[in-house]
Design a protein around this motif. Structure first.
Motif, PDB file in Angstrom:
ATOM      1  N   THR A  66       0.830  -1.203   0.000  1.00  0.00           N
ATOM      2  CA  THR A  66       0.000   0.000   0.000  1.00  0.00           C
ATOM      3  C   THR A  66       0.864   1.252   0.000  1.00  0.00           C
ATOM      4  O   THR A  66       2.000   1.255   0.481  1.00  0.00           O
ATOM      5  N   ASP A  68       0.695   4.824   1.564  1.00  0.00           N
ATOM      6  CA  ASP A  68      -0.020   5.532   2.629  1.00  0.00           C
ATOM      7  C   ASP A  68       0.247   7.036   2.540  1.00  0.00           C
ATOM      8  O   ASP A  68       1.406   7.473   2.538  1.00  0.00           O
ATOM      9  N   PRO A 118      -6.168  10.583   6.412  1.00  0.00           N
ATOM     10  CA  PRO A 118      -5.295   9.456   6.056  1.00  0.00           C
ATOM     11  C   PRO A 118      -5.971   8.611   4.972  1.00  0.00           C
ATOM     12  O   PRO A 118      -7.147   8.236   5.101  1.00  0.00           O
ATOM     13  N   ALA A 120      -5.071   5.450   1.735  1.00  0.00           N
ATOM     14  CA  ALA A 120      -4.100   4.461   1.257  1.00  0.00           C
ATOM     15  C   ALA A 120      -4.641   3.817  -0.002  1.00  0.00           C
ATOM     16  O   ALA A 120      -5.856   3.681  -0.196  1.00  0.00           O
ATOM     17  N   THR A 465      -2.251  -1.795  12.969  1.00  0.00           N
ATOM     18  CA  THR A 465      -1.731  -0.430  12.858  1.00  0.00           C
ATOM     19  C   THR A 465      -1.789   0.241  14.225  1.00  0.00           C
ATOM     20  O   THR A 465      -2.839   0.279  14.870  1.00  0.00           O
TER      21      THR A 465
END
Length: 719
Positions: A66, A68, A118, A120, A465
């Motif tokens: 990914t 991010d 945020p 991704a 996470t």
């Protein structure tokens, strides 16, 4: 026409013809090297570290690796309703046009000045896909979609930055892409200018520059072939270092060969014969010199850090290609061009140059007059400089790695100010599926953890996470990561950007303990084989180690106090040691090999040392200036780690050239006398005094310059 005459005429043409074919073939592949260079995180991480394992597993999770990002919206006086509407509309377009792993969710700061999203996107793990290109395209698309209605410094007052680890990596990639062309052009220009100054000829400088260019093209083609055949990993950093080494080391070898060839042209009528004698005289020194550099670089393969271990063989290939070109193509071209290439300072057979007092003869005389005082003073100066290591900055953070702050760094700084109570940079935990629940509960209970949540699963692994309470790469976050690692199960790994920095520092410390002794041993063995002595090699290695310490000390006095660098790359100490020891010993080889020649002809130790300095001083000075300048080119690049590398090696080479070789090694050789060659045959007094050849002040048949024997150039020339 006899066979010997035919060989003299045909061999140089055959060598040039072969190289024309090599260059033509190599040129087709050399330009493709940048296309296969990789700068992924795992290419710069320790092979055995937890963070590397996490990064590899993340690439195997559903959807692949990914990218991010964190989209940051900021207004000094506080975000308005229109600002929030703009943010929602922009992120809605991002979600529509990009494949995100989860819907965007805005998180406001307590003071109302900042809103972060945020996001991704997964990179498909499919054959033939250029992951780096996909990641960069995603970052660029998000930046394009969020650039309307704001922007850093925009008239609306709304600042918008795309930050996060993916943006940071993309900005780093953009810098690396600009390095190749800039570095090559700058290096060629620097070498060309220095060769023109050195040779003071409108033609001669072109020859070594052309040959070193051929070596550079060949080395890039060879490395590209290795990538295709063995999937060798080549990073932009290792490619840049290889280019610098090819031009620096190759030009050094050219200076030595050309200087010796010109001297022989005064004694020998035919250029072919003069070149054959020149190569016979300086060939062993050139071979040993390149051997020490290549051996030192290959020792990097023992490093656990992927960027260091991968750089070793690639840089060694560059040095070997430079050596082959200088021992084959350069002599062939010079022989075909004949004496006229030296115009206007043409070395006529049987001629003597202008009689001028040699600068290096004067330096040698001063060192020999008071060798103890010179040696002690020099060591005290170097020791005092080495104390600067106490002022070296700490480890370089990722966001501090740029000379100019890109958008990603500006955005991360805003996040740190807006969320001082929580890190905006995630810590990744990779746990086996069966232990994921327990790992999540344990992570939430660890002191310093603000929040933790389950992520993707696949292939038997689950990603968790974690966000720490402290700022990224701070002492508090580092302590949190260490507590997570000590608390979690041994089969659970902790990674992420901050954990990578911790692993880099730890691994570099370990690599220094293993690689530095290997480099010292490899260099010593080559010197012992060349010089037939134990004392002289130990003296040379000790000298370059002292130079390395002084250079690191100068870094401590310059990096943060003068240049404002917030840290030092963790791998700098090891890489600078390898370069300074391997390259610095080159000049010791040039000097001591000539000293040994004089001793074999019967010269007394002091006379041999002074003659060696007088005859090789110009070449060593020229070579040192060229090598320092080529590494100095790195200081013009926009990455702190390359600037630091360039400055350290350049300063170290100049110290070695103008202080250690000229004064300290010469004075130590005078003090030791014949003991410098112990336990070899030269350490014993001759059975009977020799007369005629080899006496001090006289020229034997193999001697180079006697007093006034050549046109003397200004200090630093070796033409």
């Amino acid at each position: 026409m006899g066979p010997d005459i035919k060989r003299r005429r045909l061999l140089p043409w055959a060598v040039v013809g072969l190289w024309v074919v090599v260059i033509a073939v190599a040129a087709m592949f050399a330009g493709k090297l940048s296309d296969v260079s990789r700068d992924e995180a795992v290419d710069y991480l320790p092979a055995s570290a937890d963070s590397t394992h996490v990064e590899k597993v993340r690439q195997e999770l559903p959807g692949g690796e990914t990218t991010d990002l964190i989209v940051v919206y900021h207004r000094d006086g506080g975000l308005t309703a229109d600002d929030r509407t703009t943010a929602e509309e922009q992120l809605a377009r991002v979600a529509t046009e990009q494949k995100l792993t989860a819907p965007p969710k805005g998180i406001p700061s307590e003071d109302g000045t900042l809103l972060m999203y945020p996001i991704a996107s997964a990179v498909p793990d499919e054959p033939g896909i250029d992951k780096e290109a996909v990641q960069i395209a995603f970052v660029e698309d998000v930046r394009a979609l969020t650039s309307e209605g704001g922007g850093s410094g925009g008239s609306s007052g709304l600042d918008i930055e795309v930050a996060g680890s993916g943006a940071l990596q993309s900005d780093m990639e953009a810098v690396f892409e600009s390095i190749d062309g800039t570095l090559m052009m700058a290096t060629v220009l620097v070498v060309a200018v220095l060769l023109i100054i050195t040779y003071r000829s409108p033609f001669l400088w072109i020859v070594p520059l052309f040959v070193v260019g051929a070596a550079a093209v060949s080395s890039m083609a060879v490395v590209y072939g290795l990538v295709q055949a063995f999937d060798t990993v080549v990073s932009s950093q290792s490619s840049a270092i290889m280019t610098v080494l090819v031009f620096g080391a190759g030009t050094d070898y050219a200076l030595l060969i050309v200087a010796r060839y010109r001297e022989e042209l005064r004694r020998v009528p035919q250029p072919y014969d003069a070149m054959r004698i020149a190569l016979r005289g300086c060939g062993p020194a050139v071979l040993a010199s390149s051997g020490t550099v290549a051996a030192g670089l290959l020792c990097l393969m023992a490093a656990d850090l992927n960027s260091s271990s991968g750089m070793g063989p690639i840089a060694a290939i560059g040095v070997v290609c430079a050596l082959i070109a200088m021992l084959t193509l350069l002599p062939a071209v010079l022989v075909l061009l004949g004496r006229r290439v030296f115009w206007p300072l043409i070395p006529v057979h049987g001629s003597e140059g202008k009689q001028r007092r040699s600068f290096f003869a004067a330096m040698g005389t001063s060192a020999a007059r008071k060798p103890v005082a010179v040696l002690v003073t020099g060591l005290v100066v170097l020791g005092a400089l080495a104390l600067g290591v106490l002022n070296l900055p700490g480890a370089l953070k990722q966001e501090d790695g740029f000379i100019d702050r890109p958008e990603s760094v500006v955005g991360m700084a805003r996040l740190a100010d807006a969320f001082p109570e929580q890190s905006a940079q995630p810590i990744s935990i990779m746990a086996p599926d069966a232990k994921a629940g327990a790992a999540l509960d344990t992570a939430r209970s660890v002191s310093g953890v603000a929040e933790a949540e389950r992520g993707r699963s696949g292939g038997g692994w689950t990603e968790i996470t974690v966000f720490a309470k402290d700022a990224p790469e701070s002492a508090g976050e580092t302590a949190t990561i260490e507590r997570l690692r000590s608390t979690l199960d041994d089969e659970t790994y902790v990674g992420g950007p901050s954990a990578q920095q911790i692993d880099l520092a730890d691994t570099n410390a370990r690599d220094r303990l293993y690689v530095i002794p290997l480099v010292v041993i490899a260099v010593l063995l080559i010197l012992i084989a060349l010089l037939r002595s134990l004392v002289a090699p130990l003296m040379l290695v000790f000298a370059v180690v002292v130079v390395w310490g002084a250079s690191m000390g100068i870094g401590g006095l310059v990096f943060e106090p003068l240049l404002g660098f917030a840290g030092m790359d963790p791998g700098l100490a090891l890489l600078s040691f390898v370069f300074l020891v391997a390259l610095g010993v080159d000049y010791g080889i040039f000097l001591m090999h000539r000293m040994r020649e004089e001793a074999l002809k019967g010269a007394e130790p002091e006379a041999a040392a002074l003659t060696a300095l007088r005859t090789t001083g110009g070449v060593i000075a020229s070579a040192g200036v060229v090598l320092a300048a080529t590494f100095g080119v790195l200081a013009s690049l926009p990455l702190v780690m390359l600037v630091e590398m360039g400055l350290l090696v350049a300063v170290g080479v100049l110290l070695d050239t103008f202080l250690v070789r000229t004064y300290l090694v010469t004075s130590a050789s005078v003090l030791l006398g014949r003991k410098v060659w112990w336990p070899g045959a030269l350490s014993k007094p001759p059975a009977a005094p020799r007369t005629g050849e080899g006496q001090p002040g006289r020229n034997g048949p193999g001697d180079q310059d006697g007093p006034g024997d050549r046109e003397r150039e200004p200090v630093g020339t070796g033409a």
